[in-house]
Design a protein around this motif. Structure first.
Motif, PDB file in Angstrom:
ATOM      1  N   ASP A 351       0.840  -1.201   0.000  1.00 53.17           N
ATOM      2  CA  ASP A 351       0.000   0.000   0.000  1.00 53.17           C
ATOM      3  C   ASP A 351       0.876   1.253   0.000  1.00 53.17           C
ATOM      4  OD1 ASP A 351      -2.315   1.755   0.435  1.00 53.17           O
ATOM      5  OD2 ASP A 351      -1.610   1.839   2.518  1.00 53.17           O
ATOM      6  N   GLU A 352       1.898   1.277   0.830  1.00 52.56           N
ATOM      7  CA  GLU A 352       2.796   2.427   0.898  1.00 52.56           C
ATOM      8  C   GLU A 352       3.555   2.630  -0.418  1.00 52.56           C
ATOM      9  OE1 GLU A 352       5.231   1.409   4.189  1.00 52.56           O
ATOM     10  OE2 GLU A 352       3.588   1.604   5.666  1.00 52.56           O
ATOM     11  N   GLY A 354       2.310   2.089  -3.277  1.00 53.95           N
ATOM     12  CA  GLY A 354       1.358   2.445  -4.329  1.00 53.95           C
ATOM     13  C   GLY A 354       0.949   1.276  -5.198  1.00 53.95           C
ATOM     14  N   LEU A 356      -0.790  -1.432  -4.006  1.00 54.26           N
ATOM     15  CA  LEU A 356      -2.153  -1.702  -3.558  1.00 54.26           C
ATOM     16  C   LEU A 356      -2.731  -0.453  -2.909  1.00 54.26           C
ATOM     17  CD1 LEU A 356      -1.676  -5.227  -1.905  1.00 54.26           C
ATOM     18  CD2 LEU A 356      -2.424  -4.723  -4.236  1.00 54.26           C
ATOM     19  N   GLU A 357      -4.031  -0.461  -2.736  1.00 51.57           N
ATOM     20  CA  GLU A 357      -4.726   0.632  -2.044  1.00 51.57           C
ATOM     21  C   GLU A 357      -5.514   0.027  -0.887  1.00 51.57           C
ATOM     22  OE1 GLU A 357      -7.601   4.301  -3.308  1.00 51.57           O
ATOM     23  OE2 GLU A 357      -8.242   2.299  -3.924  1.00 51.57           O
ATOM     24  N   LYS A 358      -5.118   0.371   0.323  1.00 48.65           N
ATOM     25  CA  LYS A 358      -5.794  -0.165   1.501  1.00 48.65           C
ATOM     26  C   LYS A 358      -7.126   0.543   1.679  1.00 48.65           C
ATOM     27  CE  LYS A 358      -5.038  -1.140   6.437  1.00 48.65           C
ATOM     28  NZ  LYS A 358      -4.090  -1.000   7.565  1.00 48.65           N
ATOM     29  N   ARG A 359      -8.184  -0.257   1.900  1.00 49.02           N
ATOM     30  CA  ARG A 359      -9.517   0.313   2.070  1.00 49.02           C
ATOM     31  C   ARG A 359     -10.210  -0.396   3.222  1.00 49.02           C
ATOM     32  NH1 ARG A 359     -12.622   0.626  -3.542  1.00 49.02           N
ATOM     33  NH2 ARG A 359     -13.826   2.077  -2.300  1.00 49.02           N
ATOM     34  N   TYR A 367      -7.275  -4.862   0.371  1.00 47.03           N
ATOM     35  CA  TYR A 367      -6.168  -4.243  -0.353  1.00 47.03           C
ATOM     36  C   TYR A 367      -6.478  -4.368  -1.844  1.00 47.03           C
ATOM     37  CZ  TYR A 367      -3.826  -4.329   4.148  1.00 47.03           C
ATOM     38  OH  TYR A 367      -3.510  -4.136   5.480  1.00 47.03           O
ATOM     39  N   ARG A 368      -6.761  -3.239  -2.452  1.00 44.64           N
ATOM     40  CA  ARG A 368      -7.267  -3.198  -3.829  1.00 44.64           C
ATOM     41  C   ARG A 368      -6.106  -3.107  -4.823  1.00 44.64           C
ATOM     42  NH1 ARG A 368     -10.084   2.245  -6.024  1.00 44.64           N
ATOM     43  NH2 ARG A 368     -10.715   1.591  -8.115  1.00 44.64           N
ATOM     44  N   ASN A 369      -6.090  -4.020  -5.765  1.00 42.83           N
ATOM     45  CA  ASN A 369      -5.103  -3.991  -6.844  1.00 42.83           C
ATOM     46  C   ASN A 369      -5.676  -3.131  -7.962  1.00 42.83           C
ATOM     47  OD1 ASN A 369      -3.425  -4.504  -9.060  1.00 42.83           O
ATOM     48  ND2 ASN A 369      -3.002  -6.594  -8.392  1.00 42.83           N
ATOM     49  N   ARG A 370      -5.333  -1.847  -7.944  1.00 41.73           N
ATOM     50  CA  ARG A 370      -5.914  -0.905  -8.898  1.00 41.73           C
ATOM     51  C   ARG A 370      -5.519  -1.214 -10.336  1.00 41.73           C
ATOM     52  NH1 ARG A 370      -4.060   4.563  -5.992  1.00 41.73           N
ATOM     53  NH2 ARG A 370      -2.231   3.251  -5.727  1.00 41.73           N
TER      54      ARG A 370
END
Length: 378
Positions: A351-352, A354, A356-359, A367-370
């Motif tokens: 996440d840090e 960039g 993944l995006e922690k939600r 943890y979203r794999n954008r």
């Protein structure tokens, strides 16, 4: 000059088409240069996709990502809509609870039907009535099967124009009639000696026939689209049922219904088969591009992670986050990759970075794999 063969059409849109012709149809109804040129392009596209998918070491990457999007789009054709976030969240949880909407559950059941049907054919080796019933019951979470004798189904014009709501087709009626038509269809699918001998042509004809039989109260369109993918895998054109066919139908939805109606009302098999071959050609190439994009993104992220040199088993970690768009700590621990604290630490680091995006959604962390989500969505 030989006379064009006659295909017995449905003379009255308000009367059940119990005289729906059995298969096979006369080959002269679809023998022309344009169809065989398009067939060649579609076969080439299928070959590209089949060759690429076989070379992928982690098949779960395609099993989850491509089929989940196919389920979403196929359901949308039938006006069953779910948001991408809701779908991916529910799929990552691997369970249905009160927070999951009915449309999302229905989309996830469609995905399960793809895989249950695939396993059924591997175990039984042939299409049969139970194959169709099992797909329907999985998609609709239903106990009933073929429409009972008293049930008349009408297909109505969609949209909002002056003809919206008008009957355009009435499928056959009567349990024995429906059973006879389905048994004829399964024989057509299973017997390679019955023409046509090109699987893509046979798939197109079989799809029309199933939709014309319309054996269930609901979900026939989705069952028919799963049938397409399963027939191509059984025929050996694909190893896995990963063709993203519903994307083309969404983009050309009115033509899909118009060409189906063209067969029942005018016997226009040429337009229908050309539509299906174009759909296969387009979506095989689309799926091929998506597979390549996923693999390229995966390799680029793996290189970035390996440069950090702070991760144990980085290859397996990246495989895990590309198996589905939303990852949870439990996915890594349940797979036996890491202890809980290590899994959480690694996901937070991604996440840090960039990657993944922690939600937080309803008190749960995902943890979203954008990158993966963007590839699948567009």
């Amino acid at each position: 000059m030989s006379q064009q063969p006659i295909y017995r059409v449905n003379p009255d849109r308000n009367t059940p088409w119990n005289d729906l012709p059995l298969l096979p149809i006369d080959e002269e109804l679809y023998k022309n240069v344009e169809i065989y040129e398009q067939l060649g392009r579609a076969k080439e596209a299928m070959g590209l996709l089949a060759g690429r998918s076989v070379a992928i070491p982690n098949q779960a990457l395609l099993i989850n990502s491509i089929t989940l999007q196919e389920a979403k789009d196929s359901s949308a054709i039938e006006n069953v809509f779910t948001t991408t976030d809701d779908l991916y969240q529910a799929f990552s949880d691997s369970r249905f609870d009160d927070n999951v909407s009915a449309p999302t559950k229905e989309v996830l059941r469609y995905r399960e039907a793809i895989w249950e049907g695939h396993k059924y054919l591997q175990e039984h080796g042939a299409f049969d009535l139970d194959y169709f019933v099992n797909l329907y019951q999985e998609i609709k979470e239903a106990r009933d099967a073929i429409r009972p004798p008293f049930a008349t189904t009408y297909i109505r014009q969609g949209g909002s124009g002056p003809n919206a709501g008008k009957r355009v087709y009435t499928p056959p009626k009567g349990k024995e009639v429906l059973r006879e038509k389905l048994e004829n269809l399964t024989e057509f699918l299973n017997d390679d000696s019955i023409p046509p001998h090109e699987p893509l042509l046979k798939m197109a004809i079989a799809h029309f026939q199933f939709e014309a039989i319309h054996p269930f109260r609901d979900g026939n369109g989705r069952v028919g689209r799963i049938l397409n993918i399963h027939y191509l895998t059984k025929a050996g054109l694909l190893e896995l049922p990963i063709l993203y066919l519903s994307r083309y139908v969404i983009d050309h939805k009115q033509e899909y219904y118009d060409t189906l109606a063209g067969v029942s009302q005018r016997g226009d098999w040429e337009a229908w088969i050309l539509y299906m071959l174009r759909a296969v050609d387009s979506t095989a190439r689309l799926t091929y591009r998506k597979v390549n994009d996923i693999l390229e993104a995966k390799e680029a992220i793996l290189e970035a992670v390996e440069r950090e040199q702070n991760f144990q088993r980085p290859g397996q970690l990246i495989d895990a986050i590309f198996t589905q768009p939303f990852t949870k700590v439990s996915h890594l621990t349940d797979a036996g990759l890491y202890a809980e604290n290590t899994a959480r630490s690694y996901l937070n680091t991604l996440d840090e970075m960039g990657v993944l995006e922690k939600r937080e959604i309803k008190g749960r962390h995902y943890y979203r794999n954008r990158e993966l989500e963007q590839i699948l969505t567009f």
